[in-house]
Write a protein that holds these residues in place. Structure first.
Motif, short mmCIF file in Angstrom:
data_model
loop_
_atom_site.label_atom_id
_atom_site.label_comp_id
_atom_site.label_asym_id
_atom_site.label_seq_id
_atom_site.Cartn_x
_atom_site.Cartn_y
_atom_site.Cartn_z
N ARG A 82 17.98 -14.68 -17.42
CA ARG A 82 18.82 -13.59 -17.78
C ARG A 82 20.10 -14.26 -18.45
O ARG A 82 20.89 -13.77 -19.32
CB ARG A 82 19.50 -12.88 -16.64
N LEU A 83 20.44 -15.61 -17.94
CA LEU A 83 21.61 -16.35 -18.59
C LEU A 83 21.23 -16.60 -19.94
O LEU A 83 21.82 -16.60 -20.70
CB LEU A 83 21.52 -17.63 -17.50
N TYR A 84 19.96 -17.35 -20.25
CA TYR A 84 19.70 -17.67 -21.69
C TYR A 84 19.73 -16.23 -22.82
O TYR A 84 19.85 -16.34 -23.83
CB TYR A 84 18.32 -18.40 -21.83
N GLU A 85 19.11 -15.15 -21.90
CA GLU A 85 19.26 -13.99 -22.76
C GLU A 85 20.60 -13.46 -23.13
O GLU A 85 20.91 -12.64 -23.95
CB GLU A 85 18.58 -12.78 -21.80
N ASP A 110 24.35 -7.71 -15.19
CA ASP A 110 23.12 -8.33 -14.61
C ASP A 110 22.67 -9.69 -14.65
O ASP A 110 21.82 -10.31 -14.07
CB ASP A 110 22.12 -7.76 -16.07
N LEU A 111 23.95 -10.34 -14.68
CA LEU A 111 24.00 -11.89 -14.29
C LEU A 111 24.45 -12.17 -12.97
O LEU A 111 25.37 -11.53 -12.31
CB LEU A 111 25.08 -12.68 -15.43
N ARG A 112 23.58 -12.91 -12.35
CA ARG A 112 24.04 -13.63 -11.03
C ARG A 112 24.01 -14.98 -10.99
O ARG A 112 24.24 -15.60 -10.09
CB ARG A 112 22.76 -13.27 -9.94
N LEU A 113 24.17 -15.57 -12.34
CA LEU A 113 23.95 -17.18 -12.58
C LEU A 113 24.90 -17.09 -13.85
O LEU A 113 24.32 -16.36 -14.93
CB LEU A 113 22.83 -17.87 -12.56
#
Length: 335
Positions: A233-236, A185-188
């Motif tokens: 999404r990154l901090y999640e 789910d991460l693109r960064l």
């Protein structure tokens, strides 16, 4: 490890990279330690697949896979890992390249699970020039969790300076033993998340200062085009790590610090999105209704304005200085 043993799988996730993918593939195939090059075309709309196949050297080491739609680099890399078997995995971005002899210099010891070398950053306006990269002393060291996480917190004025930009070679056996793969789910920050979770599992992450990876810096690169959702999404992902009841207290503090940093970037980006949609006054009123986000928004706007004032001079100086290195290196003395 014998330098003549082909043990490396090079993985290249590519989207609309027809202008650069050939050089990337050729740089990997010229390395005798490379057993496989797996290119995953991630829903390109250009000639990436055809250009990739045209770079084949006839050795049987190149495999080009295609996805029917864009799934992001994390999914593409996991797909490549599943379709490869070499014991070592090296990630190569589709517009970057390996410097000649990289693996002969890098894979000379067995005391690591991840091993990374220095990166030379090259402005896209001069990427056709012959590189004169000095030989740096190796000065090996091991990254611990603190050094890694703190090294991934951006500092103003340090362009692309985070430890997360390192491109380590990874042992497949370690990834498999701990069931580690990229979060799809991460693109960064997908690299940051994988390496952080590996360090939590006890990975030995070795860094040497010799340079073996060339990264092209482009103003229109995909890595510079992050959506607001990507930051969320990154901090999640940090929060998912923090949700583990077994996370040690010192690690919890580190991931909390990184989560706050990324969430601050998200709040600023979210404010700018709202401003673009409904105007500054309305966006400001909405921000006032969320006081916890105000420090990140105000501080981020002020810092961005300061960056804008100095960007022109900084860019000119950087171009004049030529190639830039991620890690400070001490050139090998020649007597």
């Amino acid at each position: 490890m014998s330098s003549s043993t082909a043990t490396v799988c090079t993985i290249i996730a590519a989207k609309n990279a027809s202008g650069t993918i050939g050089r990337s593939i050729r740089s990997a195939l010229r390395e005798s330690q490379v057993a496989e090059v797996v290119v995953v075309d991630d829903g390109s709309t250009d000639d990436t697949v055809q250009t990739a196949r045209a770079a084949d050297d006839g050795s049987g080491r190149l495999q080009v896979l295609s996805l029917d739609r864009n799934r992001g680099p994390a999914f593409a890399r996991n797909h490549a890992i599943a379709h490869s078997s070499a014991p070592l995995i090296a990630i190569l971005d589709a517009d970057d390249f390996f410097l000649k002899g990289r693996f002969g210099r890098l894979l000379d010891r067995q005391d690591w699970d991840f091993v990374a070398d220095n990166i030379v950053f090259i402005d896209s306006r001069s990427d056709g020039l012959e590189l004169d990269v000095p030989e740096f002393e190796a000065t090996p060291r091991f990254l611990d969790l603190r050094g890694f996480v703190e090294g991934n917190i951006s500092k103003r004025g340090a362009s692309r300076g985070e430890i997360g930009f390192l491109k380590p070679v990874m042992r497949r056996a370690f990834l498999d033993a701990h069931k580690l793969r990229y979060r799809e789910d991460l693109r960064l920050g997908e690299d940051y998340d994988l390496y952080a979770r590996a360090l939590l599992k006890g990975a030995r992450y070795k860094v040497v200062h010799g340079c073996g990876y060339g990264a092209i810096v482009r103003p229109d690169s995909l890595s510079g085009k992050h959506r607001t959702l990507d930051l969320k999404r990154l901090y999640e992902a940090d929060r998912a790590i923090l949700a583990s009841p077994d996370l040690p207290g010192d690690a919890r503090s580190l991931f909390s610090q990184h989560e706050r940093h990324v969430r601050g970037r998200y709040e600023l980006r979210r404010f700018l999105d709202v401003k673009a949609e409904i105007g500054l006054l309305s966006a400001g009123l909405r921000a006032l209704a969320r006081p916890a986000a105000l420090p990140a928004i105000v501080g981020g706007i002020a810092a961005d304005k300061l960056d804008a004032l100095t960007a022109r001079h900084g860019a000119a100086a950087e171009k004049a200085a030529g190639p830039r290195y991620l890690l400070e290196g001490r050139p090998v003395s020649r007597l």
